[in-house]
Write a protein that holds these residues in place. Structure first.
Motif, mmCIF file in Angstrom:
data_model
loop_
_atom_site.group_PDB
_atom_site.id
_atom_site.type_symbol
_atom_site.label_atom_id
_atom_site.label_comp_id
_atom_site.label_asym_id
_atom_site.label_seq_id
_atom_site.Cartn_x
_atom_site.Cartn_y
_atom_site.Cartn_z
ATOM 1 N N VAL A 1 20.018 25.528 43.073
ATOM 2 C CA VAL A 1 21.035 24.684 42.262
ATOM 3 C C VAL A 1 22.187 25.123 43.264
ATOM 4 N N THR A 2 22.707 25.811 43.652
ATOM 5 C CA THR A 2 23.967 25.607 44.257
ATOM 6 C C THR A 2 24.197 25.681 45.888
ATOM 7 N N ALA A 3 22.654 25.944 46.765
ATOM 8 C CA ALA A 3 23.027 25.955 48.091
ATOM 9 C C ALA A 3 23.003 24.260 48.537
ATOM 10 N N LEU A 4 22.524 23.408 47.876
ATOM 11 C CA LEU A 4 22.453 22.084 48.714
ATOM 12 C C LEU A 4 23.591 21.196 48.277
ATOM 13 N N SER A 5 24.616 21.484 47.705
ATOM 14 C CA SER A 5 25.900 21.143 47.687
ATOM 15 C C SER A 5 26.444 21.079 49.059
ATOM 16 N N LEU A 6 26.362 22.319 49.714
ATOM 17 C CA LEU A 6 27.470 22.379 51.180
ATOM 18 C C LEU A 6 25.835 21.716 51.765
ATOM 19 N N ALA A 7 24.644 21.561 52.121
ATOM 20 C CA ALA A 7 23.860 21.564 53.143
ATOM 21 C C ALA A 7 23.637 20.054 52.809
ATOM 22 N N LEU A 8 23.343 18.972 51.792
ATOM 23 C CA LEU A 8 23.408 17.807 51.693
ATOM 24 C C LEU A 8 23.728 17.056 52.870
ATOM 25 N N PRO A 9 25.620 16.862 52.883
ATOM 26 C CA PRO A 9 26.307 15.841 53.460
ATOM 27 C C PRO A 9 25.106 15.747 54.894
ATOM 28 N N ILE A 10 24.402 17.389 55.226
ATOM 29 C CA ILE A 10 24.116 17.772 56.344
ATOM 30 C C ILE A 10 22.700 17.580 57.050
ATOM 31 N N ILE A 11 22.494 18.083 55.806
ATOM 32 C CA ILE A 11 20.857 16.974 55.576
ATOM 33 C C ILE A 11 20.953 15.252 55.857
ATOM 34 N N ALA A 12 21.496 14.887 54.971
ATOM 35 C CA ALA A 12 21.888 13.346 55.039
ATOM 36 C C ALA A 12 22.056 12.996 56.006
ATOM 37 N N ASP A 13 22.968 13.366 57.450
ATOM 38 C CA ASP A 13 23.077 13.315 58.483
ATOM 39 C C ASP A 13 22.100 12.958 59.630
ATOM 40 N N GLN A 14 21.346 14.493 59.588
ATOM 41 C CA GLN A 14 20.560 14.703 60.664
ATOM 42 C C GLN A 14 19.187 13.636 60.102
ATOM 43 N N LEU A 15 19.009 13.110 59.278
ATOM 44 C CA LEU A 15 17.617 11.852 58.351
ATOM 45 C C LEU A 15 18.151 10.869 58.458
ATOM 46 N N GLN A 16 19.433 10.272 58.723
ATOM 47 C CA GLN A 16 20.159 8.999 58.967
ATOM 48 C C GLN A 16 19.845 8.648 57.132
ATOM 49 N N GLY A 17 19.951 9.201 55.937
ATOM 50 C CA GLY A 17 20.490 8.845 54.565
ATOM 51 C C GLY A 17 21.630 8.382 54.704
ATOM 52 N N THR A 18 20.904 7.350 52.910
ATOM 53 C CA THR A 18 22.436 7.329 53.141
ATOM 54 C C THR A 18 22.848 7.764 51.515
ATOM 55 N N ASN A 19 23.923 6.619 51.094
ATOM 56 C CA ASN A 19 25.204 7.171 49.746
ATOM 57 C C ASN A 19 23.533 7.626 49.188
ATOM 58 N N PHE A 20 22.806 6.778 49.042
ATOM 59 C CA PHE A 20 22.337 6.714 47.356
ATOM 60 C C PHE A 20 21.083 7.574 48.295
ATOM 61 N N GLN A 21 20.439 7.746 48.511
ATOM 62 C CA GLN A 21 19.171 8.876 48.555
ATOM 63 C C GLN A 21 19.847 10.069 48.901
ATOM 64 N N SER A 22 21.059 10.317 48.986
ATOM 65 C CA SER A 22 21.745 11.360 48.860
ATOM 66 C C SER A 22 22.048 11.676 46.791
ATOM 67 N N PHE A 23 22.275 10.835 46.882
ATOM 68 C CA PHE A 23 22.586 11.168 45.220
ATOM 69 C C PHE A 23 21.199 11.244 44.435
ATOM 70 N N TRP A 24 19.814 11.229 45.244
ATOM 71 C CA TRP A 24 19.002 11.090 44.374
ATOM 72 C C TRP A 24 18.072 12.182 44.676
ATOM 73 N N ALA A 25 18.718 12.681 46.136
ATOM 74 C CA ALA A 25 17.908 14.350 46.502
ATOM 75 C C ALA A 25 19.198 15.020 45.265
ATOM 76 N N SER A 26 20.005 15.083 44.999
ATOM 77 C CA SER A 26 20.615 15.773 43.554
ATOM 78 C C SER A 26 19.898 15.213 42.507
ATOM 79 N N ILE A 27 19.637 14.757 41.861
ATOM 80 C CA ILE A 27 19.431 13.678 41.330
ATOM 81 C C ILE A 27 17.945 14.345 40.487
ATOM 82 N N ALA A 28 16.931 14.422 41.551
ATOM 83 C CA ALA A 28 15.752 14.481 41.145
ATOM 84 C C ALA A 28 15.608 16.396 40.502
ATOM 85 N N PHE A 29 16.347 16.911 41.313
ATOM 86 C CA PHE A 29 16.301 18.606 40.398
ATOM 87 C C PHE A 29 16.346 18.440 38.926
#
Length: 550
Positions: free
Chosen positions: A56-84
């Motif tokens: 639950v807590t680890a993704l908060s700091l990791a998600l921006p880095i994951i999105a940057d490396q995988l060239q994800g959009t803000n919309f995809q980042s939002f759903w990566a968080s909300i899906a869980f």
């Protein structure tokens, strides 16, 4: 022994009073030695709490880095968080109900399976869409793990001994909360973000092995086919639809879509309206998924409300305190995580202390009152914390806030469990508490997000012309997402002061809103009655150590 309330003590015949006093004196007597498999089962439950907290807590700091490396959009980042969150919200009440009919271990295995599969998909993701799928499947498993941790603890312990084991499990739950952000930051920056999935595969597999070999529960009588037929399938369908239509708009309100938009209001209204036929269905099935039969006394009602308001407050605090340090003191995410340690450390230590105080005194009302009192007081006092406040005062206030949250957590759990009149219903009560606490979390985060955006919009509006570097802040819903970039912008000093001031006032308003809901919980807790903790019966799925090794 049946639970006895204070009024029962006052009016009990002499023989009954003598028996009750005798039972309380027995608390100090040596406890029967536990089988070693019991302690390994406690270890398994502790690991469940830690790995779910990590995820639950680890993704908060990791998600921006994951999105940057995988060239994800803000919309995809939002759903990566909300899906869980969505997977967890939909499955928690279903897991609790199914486990009560077909048995805990079968459902636990299913939960672990989904969690491990989701972890592998997440770790091997090559784009953000696969990350979203992995997070969703992990959420489907985490919902079961989260609710079964408390339910199984109720199965394998008596109410008389439960406070001390709650203290033990609280340690690992809190360790997961405290270390999660650090784990996410270190793995994402130094080791590689896929290890956030691989570490879950390792710990989740160990948990499954411990459960398979050492969790010896009394089996439920009857053929599993017959038990499956008795499940509340209509209730499950209603619950899944209601959970989805309510969780989604609460998650994206003011972030993805405005509160007043049809995208938010329509599914939310549909979900709330479906509650009416859901209640109608639940009253007419033999084994309803919502255990309304346990709500037969004021203490369990106030305990559930307390749990709901606790979820409302706790997760908002854990989210916004690190963001406060990033936005107001311009700290990096790792520095903000370190600055949050006073809150987290007191949260851990007081949850342990509260458990042992209840175990020693055999009373929990004062613990509950003290917890809500501290929480309300220091949420309110956080209003005066700002950029000019000394670090000593800032750390002291958040530490005492953590002490209140840790104490309230244990007090709320014991209140609910001690108020369930039938021992076989304790697992249902525990599962219901976990569910309402999670619903409170969703509502609390949604309301705090709306309050934050509204306050930020009010104070940032004094800037007549936004420099290009902060133009995104004209949309107040982007304020939280912009926080990590505050340290890198180069704008005139007067404009920077306005920006920092807007963030400062937004956080202070959130603290006031949370303090108001906490005060409501404190007032309601006065209605809680002190029930006896001397119940020594176990439920029908209690721990059943191998006879040859007993």
């Amino acid at each position: 022994m049946e639970k006895v309330e204070d009024s029962d003590f006052r009016h009990a015949p002499p023989d009954e009073l003598k028996a009750n006093v005798s039972s309380q004196q027995d608390v100090s007597e040596p406890q029967e030695k536990k089988h070693y498999s019991f302690y390994l089962s406690i270890l398994m439950l502790s690991m469940i709490g830690m790995i779910v907290s990590w995820d639950v807590t680890a993704l908060s700091l990791a998600l921006p880095i994951i999105a940057d490396q995988l060239q994800g959009t803000n919309f995809q980042s939002f759903w990566a968080s909300i899906a869980f969150i969505l997977g967890t919200a939909v499955t928690q009440p279903i897991y609790a109900s199914v486990s009560d009919v077909v048995g805990r271990k079968h459902v636990l295995y299913v939960s672990i399976f989904f969690f491990l599969v989701g972890s592998v998909i997440f770790a091997t993701a090559t784009n953000m869409n696969i990350v979203v799928v992995g997070r969703l499947i992990k959420g489907l498993g985490a919902g079961g793990l989260d609710v079964l941790q408390t339910i199984i603890l109720c199965d394998i312990t008596t109410l008389k001994e439960r406070p001390r084991w709650l203290g033990v499990i609280s340690v690992t739950d809190a360790i997961g909360v405290v270390t999660g952000p650090f784990l996410g930051g270190v793995f994402a920056e130094k080791v590689g973000w896929p290890w956030l999935g691989w570490i879950n595969l390792i710990t989740g597999s160990i948990t499954g092995i411990l459960a398979f070999f050492f969790l010896h529960l009394t089996p439920i009588e009857g053929q599993i086919k017959d038990r499956v037929r008795r499940l509340d399938w209509y209730g499950f369908a209603f619950s899944a639809v209601i959970g989805t239509t309510v969780a989604l708009p609460l998650s994206w309100a003011s972030d993805l879509y405005p509160w007043a938009s049809w995208q938010t209001l329509l599914p939310l209204i549909i979900g709330l309206l479906l509650v009416v036929p859901f209640v109608f269905v639940e009253k007419r099935v033999p084994l309803p998924m919502v255990p309304y039969q346990i709500f037969d006394n004021i203490s369990i009602i106030t305990g559930m409300i307390s749990g709901f308001l606790y979820g409302f407050s706790m997760n908002a605090v854990l989210l916004y305190v690190p963001l406060f340090f990033e936005a107001v003191f311009l700290e990096t995410p790792m520095e903000a995580a370190r600055s949050s340690l006073p809150l987290c450390c007191l949260f851990v230590s007081t949850s342990i202390i509260a458990s042992f105080i209840i175990d020693w005194t055999r009373r929990y009302r004062l613990v509950l009152w003290a917890g809500w009192g501290l929480t309300t007081t220091f949420l309110g006092l956080n209003y005066i914390i700002g950029a000019e406040t000394s670090r000593a005062q800032t750390y002291a206030f958040q530490a005492l806030l953590g002490a209140g949250l840790g104490t309230t957590l244990v007090g709320t759990i014991i209140t609910v469990l001690a108020s369930v009149r039938k021992v076989d219903n304790e697992g249902l009560g525990a599962g219901m508490l976990v569910t309402v606490r999670f619903v409170g979390t969703l509502l609390g985060l949604a309301i705090c997000s709306a309050v934050f955006s509204s306050t930020f919009s009010k104070y940032i509006s004094s800037i007549q012309k936004f420099p290009s570097q902060i133009a995104v802040l004209e949309d107040a819903s982007q304020a939280v997402g912009f926080i990590p970039q505050l340290r890198e912008i180069n704008v005139p000093e007067d404009i920077m002061q306005v920006v920092i001031r807007a963030y400062e006032k937004s956080f202070q308003t959130v603290w006031v809103v949370l303090a108001a809901f906490s005060a409501l919980a404190a007032l309601l807790s006065v209605l809680t009655r002190e029930n006896s903790l001397e119940k020594e019966e176990m439920g029908r799925q209690g721990f059943n150590a191998p006879l040859s090794e007993s």
